[in-house]
Write a protein that holds these residues in place. Sequence first.
Motif, PDB file in Angstrom:
ATOM      1  N   ALA A  15       0.538  -1.154   0.307  1.00  0.00           N
ATOM      2  CA  ALA A  15       0.347   0.066   0.177  1.00  0.00           C
ATOM      3  C   ALA A  15       0.542   1.528  -0.311  1.00  0.00           C
ATOM      4  N   ALA A  16       1.895   1.511   0.698  1.00  0.00           N
ATOM      5  CA  ALA A  16       2.819   2.320   0.472  1.00  0.00           C
ATOM      6  C   ALA A  16       3.341   2.649  -0.513  1.00  0.00           C
ATOM      7  N   GLN A  17       4.092   1.541  -1.049  1.00  0.00           N
ATOM      8  CA  GLN A  17       4.803   1.425  -2.132  1.00  0.00           C
ATOM      9  C   GLN A  17       3.665   2.344  -3.466  1.00  0.00           C
ATOM     10  N   CYS A  18       2.931   1.298  -3.399  1.00  0.00           N
ATOM     11  CA  CYS A  18       1.178   2.715  -4.360  1.00  0.00           C
ATOM     12  C   CYS A  18       1.097   3.617  -4.167  1.00  0.00           C
ATOM     13  N   TYR A  19       1.045   4.146  -2.773  1.00  0.00           N
ATOM     14  CA  TYR A  19       1.071   5.422  -2.463  1.00  0.00           C
ATOM     15  C   TYR A  19       2.006   6.692  -2.765  1.00  0.00           C
ATOM     16  N   LYS A  20       3.357   5.904  -2.580  1.00  0.00           N
ATOM     17  CA  LYS A  20       4.778   6.923  -2.856  1.00  0.00           C
ATOM     18  C   LYS A  20       4.335   6.795  -4.279  1.00  0.00           C
ATOM     19  N   ALA A  21       4.458   5.938  -4.877  1.00  0.00           N
ATOM     20  CA  ALA A  21       4.467   6.135  -6.796  1.00  0.00           C
ATOM     21  C   ALA A  21       3.738   6.845  -7.119  1.00  0.00           C
ATOM     22  N   ALA A  22       2.026   6.724  -6.513  1.00  0.00           N
ATOM     23  CA  ALA A  22       0.955   8.145  -6.709  1.00  0.00           C
ATOM     24  C   ALA A  22       1.351   9.318  -6.407  1.00  0.00           C
ATOM     25  N   ALA A  23       1.803   9.556  -5.620  1.00  0.00           N
ATOM     26  CA  ALA A  23       2.127  11.085  -4.505  1.00  0.00           C
ATOM     27  C   ALA A  23       3.589  11.844  -5.865  1.00  0.00           C
ATOM     28  N   GLU A  24       4.994  11.100  -6.088  1.00  0.00           N
ATOM     29  CA  GLU A  24       5.536  11.157  -6.973  1.00  0.00           C
ATOM     30  C   GLU A  24       5.439  11.413  -7.880  1.00  0.00           C
ATOM     31  N   LYS A  25       4.058  11.311  -8.342  1.00  0.00           N
ATOM     32  CA  LYS A  25       3.282  11.732  -9.358  1.00  0.00           C
ATOM     33  C   LYS A  25       3.000  12.996  -9.347  1.00  0.00           C
ATOM     34  N   GLY A  26       2.328  13.815  -7.688  1.00  0.00           N
ATOM     35  CA  GLY A  26       2.082  14.645  -7.837  1.00  0.00           C
ATOM     36  C   GLY A  26       0.153  14.530  -7.568  1.00  0.00           C
ATOM     37  N   ASN A  27       0.209  13.868  -7.282  1.00  0.00           N
ATOM     38  CA  ASN A  27      -1.488  12.687  -7.168  1.00  0.00           C
ATOM     39  C   ASN A  27      -1.971  13.533  -5.006  1.00  0.00           C
ATOM     40  N   LYS A  28      -2.213  14.192  -4.790  1.00  0.00           N
ATOM     41  CA  LYS A  28      -2.653  15.005  -3.506  1.00  0.00           C
ATOM     42  C   LYS A  28      -2.972  14.210  -2.805  1.00  0.00           C
ATOM     43  N   TYR A  29      -4.398  12.798  -3.053  1.00  0.00           N
ATOM     44  CA  TYR A  29      -4.633  11.846  -2.416  1.00  0.00           C
ATOM     45  C   TYR A  29      -3.808  10.771  -2.336  1.00  0.00           C
ATOM     46  N   ARG A  57       2.771  19.257   0.383  1.00  0.00           N
ATOM     47  CA  ARG A  57       2.499  19.258  -0.762  1.00  0.00           C
ATOM     48  C   ARG A  57       0.859  19.020  -0.773  1.00  0.00           C
ATOM     49  N   SER A  58       0.268  17.843  -0.194  1.00  0.00           N
ATOM     50  CA  SER A  58      -0.488  18.043  -0.474  1.00  0.00           C
ATOM     51  C   SER A  58      -1.495  19.063   0.012  1.00  0.00           C
ATOM     52  N   ALA A  59      -1.399  19.625   0.850  1.00  0.00           N
ATOM     53  CA  ALA A  59      -2.329  21.136   1.154  1.00  0.00           C
ATOM     54  C   ALA A  59      -2.160  22.308   0.582  1.00  0.00           C
ATOM     55  N   GLU A  60      -0.320  22.245  -0.187  1.00  0.00           N
ATOM     56  CA  GLU A  60      -0.181  22.939  -1.236  1.00  0.00           C
ATOM     57  C   GLU A  60      -1.349  23.103  -2.749  1.00  0.00           C
ATOM     58  N   GLN A  61      -2.124  21.887  -3.147  1.00  0.00           N
ATOM     59  CA  GLN A  61      -2.410  21.297  -4.148  1.00  0.00           C
ATOM     60  C   GLN A  61      -4.264  21.812  -3.587  1.00  0.00           C
ATOM     61  N   GLY A  62      -4.563  22.268  -2.390  1.00  0.00           N
ATOM     62  CA  GLY A  62      -5.919  22.509  -1.897  1.00  0.00           C
ATOM     63  C   GLY A  62      -6.094  21.081  -1.241  1.00  0.00           C
ATOM     64  N   TYR A  63      -5.856  20.184  -1.488  1.00  0.00           N
ATOM     65  CA  TYR A  63      -6.596  19.162  -0.246  1.00  0.00           C
ATOM     66  C   TYR A  63      -6.822  19.241   0.992  1.00  0.00           C
ATOM     67  N   LEU A  70      -1.648  18.652   8.714  1.00  0.00           N
ATOM     68  CA  LEU A  70      -0.852  19.169   9.001  1.00  0.00           C
ATOM     69  C   LEU A  70      -0.458  20.141   9.891  1.00  0.00           C
ATOM     70  N   GLU A  71      -1.992  20.682  10.685  1.00  0.00           N
ATOM     71  CA  GLU A  71      -1.475  21.609  11.771  1.00  0.00           C
ATOM     72  C   GLU A  71      -1.607  20.629  12.928  1.00  0.00           C
ATOM     73  N   MET A  72      -1.960  18.954  12.562  1.00  0.00           N
ATOM     74  CA  MET A  72      -2.302  18.644  13.709  1.00  0.00           C
ATOM     75  C   MET A  72      -0.581  17.954  13.995  1.00  0.00           C
ATOM     76  N   MET A  73       0.229  17.212  13.114  1.00  0.00           N
ATOM     77  CA  MET A  73       1.587  17.113  12.408  1.00  0.00           C
ATOM     78  C   MET A  73       2.863  17.587  12.976  1.00  0.00           C
TER      79      MET A  73
END
Length: 76
Positions: A15-29, A57-63, A70-73
């Motif tokens: 799951a993490a590998q799939c998320y990372k691959a999509a994240a690196e392509k700019g997917n905010k989710y 990065r996700s927040a910068e895309q408006g998610y 991010l506030e919590m983190m």
Amino acid sequence: MYAQGRGCMKDSYKAAQCYKAAAEKGNKYAQHNIAFCYWDGMGVEKNHDLAIMWMRRSAEQGYEKAYKALEMMEGK
């Protein structure tokens, strides 16, 4: 699918590998999801710095969910 075991065996690492691959392509989710993987150490080694980077990065895309996470983190 891997994160929740829908249609396959649950596998946090895949799951993490799939998320990372999509994240690196700019997917905010996917950026949001990989951030939580790093935050909790789900399928990857726990790394709060990387979690914050991906959540930002996700927040910068408006998610909207990413802003709140991010506030919590960042402890705000």
